[in-house]
Design a protein around this motif. Structure first.
Motif, mmCIF file in Angstrom:
data_model
loop_
_atom_site.group_PDB
_atom_site.id
_atom_site.type_symbol
_atom_site.label_atom_id
_atom_site.label_comp_id
_atom_site.label_asym_id
_atom_site.label_seq_id
_atom_site.Cartn_x
_atom_site.Cartn_y
_atom_site.Cartn_z
ATOM 1 N N GLU A 160 -8.209 -6.531 16.662
ATOM 2 C CA GLU A 160 -9.990 -6.204 16.823
ATOM 3 C C GLU A 160 -10.378 -4.940 15.528
ATOM 4 O O GLU A 160 -11.441 -4.692 15.019
ATOM 5 C CB GLU A 160 -11.291 -6.569 17.561
ATOM 6 N N SER A 161 -9.748 -4.116 15.544
ATOM 7 C CA SER A 161 -9.400 -2.594 15.500
ATOM 8 C C SER A 161 -8.995 -2.521 13.341
ATOM 9 O O SER A 161 -7.418 -2.411 13.508
ATOM 10 C CB SER A 161 -9.463 -1.919 16.003
ATOM 11 N N PRO A 162 -9.607 -2.082 12.991
ATOM 12 C CA PRO A 162 -9.377 -2.314 11.416
ATOM 13 C C PRO A 162 -8.661 -0.985 11.036
ATOM 14 O O PRO A 162 -8.363 0.038 11.371
ATOM 15 C CB PRO A 162 -10.371 -2.551 10.248
ATOM 16 N N HIS A 210 -8.391 0.881 3.950
ATOM 17 C CA HIS A 210 -8.288 -0.486 3.267
ATOM 18 C C HIS A 210 -8.769 -1.107 3.994
ATOM 19 O O HIS A 210 -8.738 -2.183 3.747
ATOM 20 C CB HIS A 210 -6.337 -0.207 2.836
ATOM 21 N N ARG A 211 -9.219 -0.444 5.502
ATOM 22 C CA ARG A 211 -9.393 -1.349 6.491
ATOM 23 C C ARG A 211 -8.300 -3.045 6.427
ATOM 24 O O ARG A 211 -9.202 -3.837 6.383
ATOM 25 C CB ARG A 211 -10.892 -1.645 5.823
ATOM 26 N N LEU A 212 -7.514 -2.785 6.482
ATOM 27 C CA LEU A 212 -6.057 -3.190 7.635
ATOM 28 C C LEU A 212 -6.404 -3.568 8.287
ATOM 29 O O LEU A 212 -6.596 -3.683 10.154
ATOM 30 C CB LEU A 212 -4.612 -2.708 6.886
ATOM 31 N N TYR A 237 0.837 -1.541 0.310
ATOM 32 C CA TYR A 237 -0.039 -0.069 -0.038
ATOM 33 C C TYR A 237 1.378 1.082 0.573
ATOM 34 O O TYR A 237 0.298 2.165 -0.438
ATOM 35 C CB TYR A 237 -1.243 -0.222 0.714
ATOM 36 N N GLY A 238 2.230 1.430 0.306
ATOM 37 C CA GLY A 238 3.012 2.108 0.075
ATOM 38 C C GLY A 238 3.335 3.058 1.417
ATOM 39 O O GLY A 238 2.890 3.011 2.648
ATOM 40 N N HIS A 239 4.011 3.261 1.356
ATOM 41 C CA HIS A 239 5.085 3.853 2.972
ATOM 42 C C HIS A 239 3.909 5.053 3.546
ATOM 43 O O HIS A 239 3.485 4.826 4.898
ATOM 44 C CB HIS A 239 6.447 4.686 2.641
ATOM 45 N N ALA A 240 3.108 5.756 2.615
ATOM 46 C CA ALA A 240 2.188 6.746 3.859
ATOM 47 C C ALA A 240 0.905 5.818 4.278
ATOM 48 O O ALA A 240 1.161 6.128 5.501
ATOM 49 C CB ALA A 240 1.312 7.165 2.191
ATOM 50 N N THR A 241 0.824 5.137 3.389
ATOM 51 C CA THR A 241 -0.364 3.866 4.726
ATOM 52 C C THR A 241 0.006 2.943 5.868
ATOM 53 O O THR A 241 -0.654 3.565 6.371
ATOM 54 C CB THR A 241 -0.626 2.902 3.409
#
Length: 312
Positions: free
Chosen positions: A259-261, A265-267, A200-204
């Motif tokens: 339990e918390s995305p 992106h809800r990772l 997803y890249g470093h920003a994510t």
């Protein structure tokens, strides 16, 4: 000695008076004279220009017209005390004032007490604008505070940085050595974090770090300290609790993170943690034990918490 006629004396007096008036009118600093009741009797052009009023708008008005409402009573009382006293000069002081357009400025004011033609006292006030200097001082203070903050905190997460965190750990160890008591630390990192950056890249990845550390902080006591050691590796200093209590706390944190995305992106993010308690060891030894326990958590399949043996 040459005698001076009355006419010549009168001429010299008028010339001196006119020169004084010219000096006041052309002075680059604001000058005003207030009567015993605090009303303006004279204001020079610099004073009018500074406050944004015309001369006729000020003459006869109470001088607190140019003072913020919150300070008017205090300033009026100080004026009355000075007028009724015997001091010839008032100490130079810094004040906040308000111009006609509502702008707030900062001045240095110095005053002298004089006697008018009617035999009553007057207050002559000299005003110097220090607004720009004050704003520069405030900016410098803020910049210095920011530098101090940056020297001890991680820029991305706002957590205590490695250097400051290890210093805090040393302080806690000294407290335990001197007074006894318990101390535990938890070292953790995020599982497979490299995959997040690669996909997803470093920003994510940065957003994930920010969100996770915020979630962890939300589960900590006010006395606990979360430290960013570097990358995705963190340390939590937990004063006055044993290893089992620290394990319970870290299990709660581990579950909260799992339990918390994270991010849009809800990772799904998990962490592995190792816990070490104080056993009269150095900070280096204590960190090493926590690190080995964290490695064991990785070996156990990740997303779990392991307590280091007391003598590892």
């Amino acid at each position: 000695m040459t005698a001076i006629s009355a006419d010549h004396l009168y001429e010299l007096f008028n010339r001196s008076k006119q020169n004084t008036e010219n000096v006041i009118k052309t002075a680059p600093l604001g000058i005003c004279i207030t009567d015993p009741n605090g009303h303006f009797e004279m204001v020079n052009p610099a004073y009018c220009q500074f406050y944004g009023y015309r001369e006729e708008e000020l003459i006869g008005q109470h001088f607190t017209l140019v003072v913020p409402a919150a300070y008017r009573q205090q300033m009026a009382e100080l004026h009355d005390v000075f007028i009724q006293g015997n001091e010839t000069h008032e100490l130079r002081q810094e004040w906040e004032v308000r111009c006609k357009n509502g702008e707030t400025r900062t001045i240095i004011a110095e005053a002298a007490r004089t006697i008018g033609d009617d035999g009553k006292p007057r207050k002559v006030t000299f005003v110097v604008d220090i607004t720009q200097r004050k704003r520069l001082e405030e900016r410098l203070t803020q910049a210095n505070e920011q530098l101090v903050y940056m020297a001890s905190h991680d820029e991305l997460t706002g957590l205590v940085n490695r250097r400051q965190g290890l210093k805090r750990l040393e302080e806690e160890l000294k407290r335990c050595e001197r007074y006894g008591g318990e101390l535990s630390i938890a070292m953790f990192d995020l599982d497979d974090f490299k995959a997040v950056n690669d996909t997803y890249g470093h920003a994510t990845g940065d957003n994930v770090l920010q969100e996770v550390t915020a979630k962890v902080n939300g589960q900590l006591r006010s006395t606990d300290v979360q430290v960013r050691l570097g990358g995705e590796e963190f340390l939590i200093i937990m004063p006055e609790i044993n290893a089992q209590a620290a394990h319970t706390a870290m299990e709660r944190i581990r579950q909260c993170v799992a339990e918390s995305p994270c991010t849009e992106h809800r990772l799904s993010v998990t962490l592995s943690a190792g816990i070490a308690c104080y056993v009269e060891a150095s900070s280096t030894r204590m960190l090493d034990r926590a690190d080995k326990a964290m490695y064991q958590a990785k070996q156990n399949g990740r997303n779990c918490v392991v307590i280091a043996p007391s003598a590892m």
